[in-house]
Write a protein that holds these residues in place. Structure first.
Motif: not given
Length: 120
Positions: A78-90, A92-101
């Motif tokens: 309990p109290g774990a600090r975890i964020d889940v973010l979407e990323l498709d390494l194939s 580049i738009a997804s990688v950029r979106r992850l970097a922004s998030e």
């Protein structure tokens, strides 16, 4: 295989667990990004780092398994600090979106772990 259990200069052996090795670690000021954290060694790494207070960010291709992995860890820690973010390494738009998030979370990156996976 007696040598597997013999402790080395660090005080640990090949049979030592991640929890044993990190027992004295205070990771409350650390942030880790771990790919492949929805199962296997990636999930175990995320669990142990969260146990030590590390804020874990899990970039995942499929958000549902990522949220399930997060829920499983939070149920035990309990109290774990975890964020889940979407990323498709194939993608580049997804990688950029992850970097922004990630940037919008205002976190400093201390640990980057890349779990390589092969598709079945």
């Amino acid at each position: 295989m007696w040598w597997f259990y013999r402790k080395g200069p660090s005080g640990f052996s090949g049979a030592s667990t991640a929890e044993e090795v990190t027992a004295s670690v205070d990771g409350h000021d650390l942030v880790a990004v771990i790919t492949g954290a929805t199962s296997g060694t990636g999930l175990e790494t995320a669990r142990v780092l969260v146990l030590r207070g590390v804020h874990v960010v899990m970039p995942v291709r499929n958000v549902s398994p990522g949220l399930a992995a997060k829920a499983a860890i939070v149920a035990k820690i309990p109290g774990a600090r975890i964020d889940v973010l979407e990323l498709d390494l194939s993608s580049i738009a997804s990688v950029r979106r992850l970097a922004s998030e990630f940037d919008s979370l205002k976190l400093h990156l201390n640990i980057l772990m890349f779990e390589e996976r092969t598709n079945p």
